[in-house]
Scaffold this motif. Structure first.
Motif, PDB file in Angstrom:
ATOM      1  N   GLN A  48      56.159  41.698  30.649  1.00  0.00           N
ATOM      2  CA  GLN A  48      55.762  42.880  31.189  1.00  0.00           C
ATOM      3  C   GLN A  48      54.789  42.765  31.972  1.00  0.00           C
ATOM      4  OE1 GLN A  48      55.123  45.464  27.915  1.00  0.00           O
ATOM      5  NE2 GLN A  48      57.288  45.152  27.196  1.00  0.00           N
ATOM      6  N   GLY A  49      54.317  43.854  32.676  1.00  0.00           N
ATOM      7  CA  GLY A  49      53.484  43.885  33.913  1.00  0.00           C
ATOM      8  C   GLY A  49      51.996  43.926  33.114  1.00  0.00           C
ATOM      9  N   THR A  50      50.960  43.518  33.875  1.00  0.00           N
ATOM     10  CA  THR A  50      49.539  43.888  33.196  1.00  0.00           C
ATOM     11  C   THR A  50      48.911  45.200  33.727  1.00  0.00           C
ATOM     12  OG1 THR A  50      49.243  41.435  33.587  1.00  0.00           O
ATOM     13  CG2 THR A  50      47.397  42.805  33.190  1.00  0.00           C
ATOM     14  N   GLY A  51      48.979  45.959  32.922  1.00  0.00           N
ATOM     15  CA  GLY A  51      48.708  47.353  33.316  1.00  0.00           C
ATOM     16  C   GLY A  51      47.282  47.927  33.273  1.00  0.00           C
ATOM     17  N   ALA A  52      46.457  46.958  32.269  1.00  0.00           N
ATOM     18  CA  ALA A  52      45.158  47.384  32.463  1.00  0.00           C
ATOM     19  C   ALA A  52      44.289  46.871  33.545  1.00  0.00           C
ATOM     20  CB  ALA A  52      44.620  46.740  30.926  1.00  0.00           C
ATOM     21  N   ALA A  53      43.250  47.389  33.563  1.00  0.00           N
ATOM     22  CA  ALA A  53      42.400  46.988  34.965  1.00  0.00           C
ATOM     23  C   ALA A  53      41.160  46.413  34.484  1.00  0.00           C
ATOM     24  CB  ALA A  53      42.009  48.240  35.548  1.00  0.00           C
ATOM     25  N   TRP A  54      40.873  45.214  35.150  1.00  0.00           N
ATOM     26  CA  TRP A  54      39.497  44.535  34.894  1.00  0.00           C
ATOM     27  C   TRP A  54      38.893  44.511  36.124  1.00  0.00           C
ATOM     28  CZ3 TRP A  54      37.426  42.461  30.350  1.00  0.00           C
ATOM     29  CH2 TRP A  54      36.281  41.243  30.484  1.00  0.00           C
ATOM     30  N   THR A  55      38.513  45.423  36.748  1.00  0.00           N
ATOM     31  CA  THR A  55      38.214  45.568  38.104  1.00  0.00           C
ATOM     32  C   THR A  55      36.862  44.825  38.753  1.00  0.00           C
ATOM     33  OG1 THR A  55      36.982  47.527  37.716  1.00  0.00           O
ATOM     34  CG2 THR A  55      39.201  47.965  38.137  1.00  0.00           C
ATOM     35  N   GLN A  56      36.194  44.140  37.804  1.00  0.00           N
ATOM     36  CA  GLN A  56      35.150  43.658  38.078  1.00  0.00           C
ATOM     37  C   GLN A  56      34.476  42.798  37.080  1.00  0.00           C
ATOM     38  OE1 GLN A  56      32.171  46.808  38.753  1.00  0.00           O
ATOM     39  NE2 GLN A  56      34.003  47.951  38.433  1.00  0.00           N
ATOM     40  N   PHE A  57      33.246  42.292  37.629  1.00  0.00           N
ATOM     41  CA  PHE A  57      32.857  41.145  36.585  1.00  0.00           C
ATOM     42  C   PHE A  57      32.523  42.008  35.209  1.00  0.00           C
ATOM     43  CE2 PHE A  57      28.652  39.583  34.479  1.00  0.00           C
ATOM     44  CZ  PHE A  57      28.895  38.557  34.363  1.00  0.00           C
TER      45      PHE A  57
END
Lengths: 507, 307
Positions: free
Chosen positions: A40-49
């Motif tokens: 499945q896709g990676t829905g969550a966001a880890w938008t930066q450090f």
């Protein structure tokens, strides 16, 4: 966790045993559940450090054990030949990493390259993803500034005719700009010149992005058009990502001969200083701040983890660690727990409200075994080492539950998606590596060596002391029989031991 | 005091020139007579025999180490256990281990931790010196060993605190002239050698002679300065390997964080500490051998007004 456990009441013991059993069952369930990581896709966001502007380092992630899902091999490259890739920012199914010569976006689930855009050199620092949907942009700094690093293997800074544009730019010195490209396709949206070279990485929050400067400044830039909103001084240099807490932008500013290391809070609207926290003259550097509920947490090089009240910058508590925590390894916040990892790999679970140590686990990975940030999922803290291992320590108990060899060099700069753990590795296969849950991988439970085990202690001491004492006493008898008893010889001009030693020395 | 009294008693202490000033005894010229100091080889051998032939000392070392480790664990020290290789070392080598452990355990108030460690070390050193004296004089440790031990305690306390002052002063000086490496390191090693050499006899003097503390320390100084005795060589032989061991701590068994030391770590720590006690016994043996030949301090002149 105190090494000597006090005797517990029976009901507490049974409660603890029940909790342990539950945690074992939970881990077993996590391990046994079919993983969607590779499907499945990676829905969550880890938008930066460290995930977001608060840099808590915590997000849902795969359960241990881990196994490699995909890898993107990319030469380490760069002017110095040792720069590598930045930690990836993850959003909308893409993982975006900044290399010395290019910004690369890959499919977070499969690792397939989606786009690549050229970059004119600069330190490969953590990018940030700002905005949403079609307006989402990736923001990163570009250029080394007036003092570029010397090219690897070349005593002269002048570029050769065949040098890459990045190498040439690096050798000549370049302007330092903040660049935004579209997350969807990598097309440039805007660029703006920064007042100083930057190694801090980019922090995105709301309609602004923030970067720290080598000159100690913090600059706020509008996401829409790249216009600089303000630049304010914070210290001698700001080399770690700033954090955002409500209307405060908080930087860890290194000191110099005139200023001490400080945590500086600036108001997001105009950059004016709200408060300044200086841990003291013994602190030379500290990590970036992780922002919790009204409290920020930093680790300092005097072997402390400190909590700072975000309202006025006063110190709430201070906890000690056995070794220093690396400057790129800020504390993590997981619920009521603050987790710090020192350079020798000792993981500390601290009460966020008081700083009391709830548990610790000494991984003992060498004097400088952990140099970059760890991350935490709902269940475990994942610690990357310079030896290429990933250790998973359970947040509830501090027990080690998984260990995975990821690289024959170091592994660093982890990011978390829902189902994947994506990091950067060096060694024979440098580049990005993604790990998912391995249903058939080994999950175990190892108590920390810092938990006192009376039976083991007594057994080991006795197994060593008794034979050693017997052997030494027998040796003493033998020596005494050859050299005379250990009594000073009264009335003789020469101690008999001299004769015995001379006899031994004679051929 | 009667060391090898019959042999050395015939040797008269050399006459000392009369000197003025409070440092007169310390700065007195060194006598040039042969006082019969045992060789380094025989001193070390005798020290080893002294310790290894005594169940009190051979069993006492691991017992002290076990108690010490339990105490450290109780105050939340988490290792490395290998730091205990110098638990029973002579000052100032042992003092540096005290500082390392106290800095880890009480980082906010390490001076208090060091003070506690130094008191404990002084007690153990006094016990070792008293036992060595009894073994060397009478062939074994009696139940009255606590008497010379109490007599030696002020000397061992003074020596330990003097070693701490020396350590701090040298570190300060080392930071000034060249940091921990280079010249600073040589300064540290040199200070350790001098400290071991000049403080080494004090416990034995304290245990055997009924002297005031200042007198005991100045006598230790004079005994160490006897020429041709090889005191500096012995101290160097002791300090340099000890220093190497200190630097190698992370690579030793028990060199990592943990409170349940392995069998190998225990074996190493016990053996090294037995060696430390053997060196302490060697110093006791050396002092007892030359006690009668140690020059007395020059008599103080009365103030001019009283002549």
């Amino acid at each position: 966790m105190p090494p000597l456990r006090r005797p517990e009441k029976p009901e507490l013991r049974s409660l603890r045993a029940f909790a342990r059993m539950l945690s074992v069952v939970a881990i077993w369930l996590m391990a046994a559940a079919p993983s969607p990581a590779f499907a499945q896709g990676t829905g969550a966001a880890w938008t930066q450090f460290q995930g977001g502007p608060a840099h808590t380092g915590t997000a849902p992630g795969p359960a241990p054990a881990f196994a490699e899902a995909w890898a993107l091999e990319e030469p380490i490259g760069g002017v110095t030949g040792a720069e590598g890739l930045s930690g990836p920012a993850i959003a909308d199914g893409l993982a975006v990493t900044v290399g010395p010569d290019a910004v690369i976006a890959v499919d977070a689930v499969t690792g397939a390259e989606r786009w690549r855009t050229e970059r004119a050199g600069g330190p490969p620092v953590h990018p940030a993803i700002a905005g949403e949907g079609a307006d989402a942009i990736v923001v990163f700094p570009e250029g080394y500034g007036p003092n570029p690093p010397a090219p690897a293997g070349s005593p002269s800074p002048s570029p050769s005719p065949s040098a890459s544009p990045a190498d040439a730019a690096a050798a000549e010195g370049t302007a330092v700009e903040l660049v935004a490209v579209s997350l969807a396709d990598g097309d440039e949206r805007w660029r703006v010149e920064l007042p100083s070279p930057s190694r801090s990485g980019v922090t995105a929050s709301g309609d602004a992005v923030y970067v720290g400067g080598n000159d100690g400044s913090v600059t706020a830039v509008r996401v829409d058009d790249g216009e600089i909103r303000w630049t304010q001084p914070a210290g001698a240099s700001v080399t770690s990502p700033v954090a955002v807490a409500g209307d405060l932008v908080i930087a860890s500013a290194l000191g110099d001969d005139e200023r001490a290391f400080a945590v500086v809070a600036l108001r997001a609207d105009d950059g004016s200083q709200a408060w300044r926290y200086e841990p003291g003259v013994t602190v030379v550097f500290g990590t970036s701040i992780a922002v919790g509920d009204g409290i920020g947490f930093i680790a300092a090089d005097d072997r402390t983890v400190r909590a700072v009240d975000l309202g006025d910058g006063t110190e709430r508590w201070l906890a000690r660690t056995n070794a220093i925590v690396g400057p790129s390894s800020p504390p993590l916040i997981s619920g009521e727990l603050v987790v710090a990892v020192d350079v020798a790999g000792q993981v500390y679970g601290l009460d966020a409200a008081t700083g009391d140590r709830r548990w610790d686990h000494a991984l003992n990975v060498g004097l400088l075994g952990v140099l970059t940030a760890s991350v935490a999922t709902d269940a475990v803290v994942v610690v990357p080492t310079v030896r290429g291992e990933l250790f998973a320590v359970e947040l509830a108990t501090g027990d080690l539950v998984s260990s995975t060899d990821v690289a024959d060099g170091l592994v660093r700069s982890l990011s978390l998606g829902d189902d994947l753990l994506i990091g950067v590795r060096s060694g024979s296969r440098p580049g990005l590596v993604a790990l998912g849950h391995a249903a058939d991988g080994p999950v175990f439970r190892t108590t920390s060596p810092t938990v006192f085990d009376p039976a083991r202690f007594a057994t080991n001491a006795a197994l060593a002391a008794v034979p050693v004492a017997i052997v030494l006493l027998l040796a003493g008898r033998l020596l005494a029989s050859r050299s005379g008893p250990p009594v000073l010889a009264r009335g003789t001009p020469r101690d008999p031991i001299e004769d015995a030693l001379d006899d031994e020395a004679a051929p | 005091m009667s060391g090898r009294g019959g042999t050395k008693g015939e040797r008269a202490a050399p006459a000392q020139p009369d000197r003025r000033g409070g440092l007169g005894s310390l700065l007195a010229p060194r006598p040039s007579v042969d006082v019969g100091m045992p060789s380094i080889r025989s001193s070390l051998a005798r020290g080893a025999v002294t310790v290894l032939s005594s169940p009190f000392l051979v069993i006492g070392v691991p017992v002290v180490l076990v108690l010490l480790w339990l105490l450290l664990v109780a105050v939340r020290f988490q290792g490395p256990f290998a730091l205990l290789v110098h638990a029973l070392a002579l000052p100032p080598v042992g003092t540096s281990a005290d500082v390392s452990i106290a800095a880890s355990t009480f980082p906010g108030s390490w001076l208090i931790g060091v003070a506690v460690a130094i008191v404990l070390r002084a007690v153990v050193l006094a016990a070792a010196a008293a036992a060595s004296v009894q073994i060397l004089r009478d062939g074994g440790v009696t139940r009255w060993v606590w008497v010379p031990m109490l007599r030696a305690l002020p000397a061992t306390l003074a020596v330990s605190f003097a070693s701490l002052s020396l350590l701090l002063a040298v570190q300060l000086l080392g930071a000034f002239v060249g940091g921990a490496g280079g010249l600073g390191l040589f300064l540290l090693i040199g200070a350790f050698v001098l400290g071991t050499s000049y403080f080494g006899f004090a416990p034995a003097i304290g245990a055997t002679e009924d002297r005031r503390l200042a007198d005991t320390l100045s006598r230790a100084w004079r005994a160490a300065r006897i020429p041709g005795a090889g005191n500096l060589s012995l101290a160097t032989l002791y300090v340099v390997p000890s220093f190497a061991l200190l630097f190698a701590t992370p690579a030793l068994p028990g060199g990592t964080i943990g409170v349940n030391p392995s069998v190998g770590a225990w074996v190493l720590v016990i053996l090294v500490n037995v060696a430390h006690v053997a060196v302490a016994a060697a110093y006791t043996f050396r002092y007892l051998s030359i006690a009668d030949a140690v020059p007395e301090p020059p008599p103080r002149r009365p103030p001019a007004g009283r002549r």
